[in-house]
Write an enzyme that holds these catalytic residues in place. Sequence first.
Site, PDB file in Angstrom:
ATOM      1  N   ARG A   1       6.600   6.413  14.353  1.00 53.99           N
ATOM      2  CA  ARG A   1       5.869   6.865  13.562  1.00 53.99           C
ATOM      3  C   ARG A   1       5.709   7.416  13.294  1.00 53.99           C
ATOM      4  O   ARG A   1       4.765   7.685  13.939  1.00 53.99           O
ATOM      5  CB  ARG A   1       5.613   5.413  12.722  1.00 53.99           C
TER       6      ARG A   1
ATOM      7  N   HIS B   1       0.822  -1.614  -0.166  1.00 54.36           N
ATOM      8  CA  HIS B   1       0.002  -0.035   0.087  1.00 54.36           C
ATOM      9  C   HIS B   1       0.950   1.194  -0.133  1.00 54.36           C
ATOM     10  O   HIS B   1       2.003   1.149   0.184  1.00 54.36           O
ATOM     11  CB  HIS B   1      -1.589  -0.475   1.372  1.00 54.36           C
TER      12      HIS B   1
ATOM     13  N   ASP C   1       0.740   4.780   1.732  1.00 54.23           N
ATOM     14  CA  ASP C   1       0.294   5.343   3.521  1.00 54.23           C
ATOM     15  C   ASP C   1      -1.102   6.541   2.653  1.00 54.23           C
ATOM     16  O   ASP C   1      -0.856   7.485   2.598  1.00 54.23           O
ATOM     17  CB  ASP C   1       1.004   6.586   3.972  1.00 54.23           C
TER      18      ASP C   1
ATOM     19  N   HIS D   1       4.664   0.540  -0.053  1.00 55.12           N
ATOM     20  CA  HIS D   1       5.604  -0.755   1.093  1.00 55.12           C
ATOM     21  C   HIS D   1       4.618  -1.826   1.394  1.00 55.12           C
ATOM     22  O   HIS D   1       3.447  -1.683   1.456  1.00 55.12           O
ATOM     23  CB  HIS D   1       6.035   0.508   2.325  1.00 55.12           C
TER      24      HIS D   1
HETATM   25  C1  SIN Z   1       3.443  -0.235   8.219  1.00 53.54           C
HETATM   26  O1  SIN Z   1       2.580   0.288   6.871  1.00 53.54           O
HETATM   27  O2  SIN Z   1       3.033   1.477   8.314  1.00 53.54           O
HETATM   28  C2  SIN Z   1       4.271  -0.421   8.659  1.00 53.54           C
HETATM   29  C3  SIN Z   1       5.252  -0.501   8.262  1.00 53.54           C
HETATM   30  C4  SIN Z   1       6.166  -1.697   9.255  1.00 53.54           C
HETATM   31  O3  SIN Z   1       6.072  -1.906  10.462  1.00 53.54           O
HETATM   32  O4  SIN Z   1       7.300  -2.216   8.932  1.00 53.54           O
END
Ligand code: SIN
Length: 282
Positions: A272, A105, A107, A256
Amino acid sequence: MAIEIVPTGAAVGAEIRGVNLARPLDDETFRAVERAYNEHGVVFFRGQSVTPDRLLAFTQRFGDLQFNTFGEKHGLPDWPGIVLISNVEAAGREIGVKRAGDRWHSDMCYTPKPPRGTILHAREVPVRDGLTLGDTCFAATHAAYDALPAAMKRRLAGLKAVFDFTGRKRAVPITQAQIEAFPPVVHPIVRTHPYTKRKCLYIMRDDCTGIVGLEDEEAQILIEALADHIVRPEFVYRHRWQPDDLLIWDNCTVQHKAIQDYRLPLRRLMHRTTFAAVTVPM
Ligand code: SIN
């Protein structure tokens, strides 16, 4: 120490050396970091002891903080701009978003103005018998676009996809309030990156539920073909985390996916942050 940019050798990604993020960066150093970020789509720094305050300050050099709906329950206490991504439990309760991002996806693609980028600061990384688990994979959407045949590039020009918040199968159940907050939106399938001007494919299997002007079946076939094309191995960089890595990705240049190959008692804990685009030419 001079700043050094070391490309990963994959279609995206570079390590930045010679920068200490525990202190504010001067403008010249920040500009070099930002140039590398725009160019490589994913940049990472090893061995960074970064406090929550410094993480927020560094994030805001790139753009305004953008809040993620899944962070509402799992913000870092006292720093709501930082979302905890974690499988750790305390007092029988999950302290962070568990199994975040386990499907390819970009974000918040379901919003009218998706964020420019996202930062993860690795606090704890799962290791089994010396093998690090919990990698994150990044697929280069510009390389995927460049590799398309000319006929497909012509077909995609001007096409828009429907992005629906309810489309992705998520580990966390979504609420009615979230569904109402995020009605379906449309974005061009080919985005021009606002800084590099490279063309990037912006389409994914779960979030995209249709293509404007196409019948459902035809749209689904095209969505799936393009989504699979973007994540072909030649376009993917797989990041193996070390504690105190700080990594930034560009939500236009990459998609990602987090690899969920660990379980408690192996712990993974990430801080994050997400930052908005200043201008969002799609
Ligand atoms: C995410 O999609 O923000 C998580 C990525 C991760 O935890 O590696």
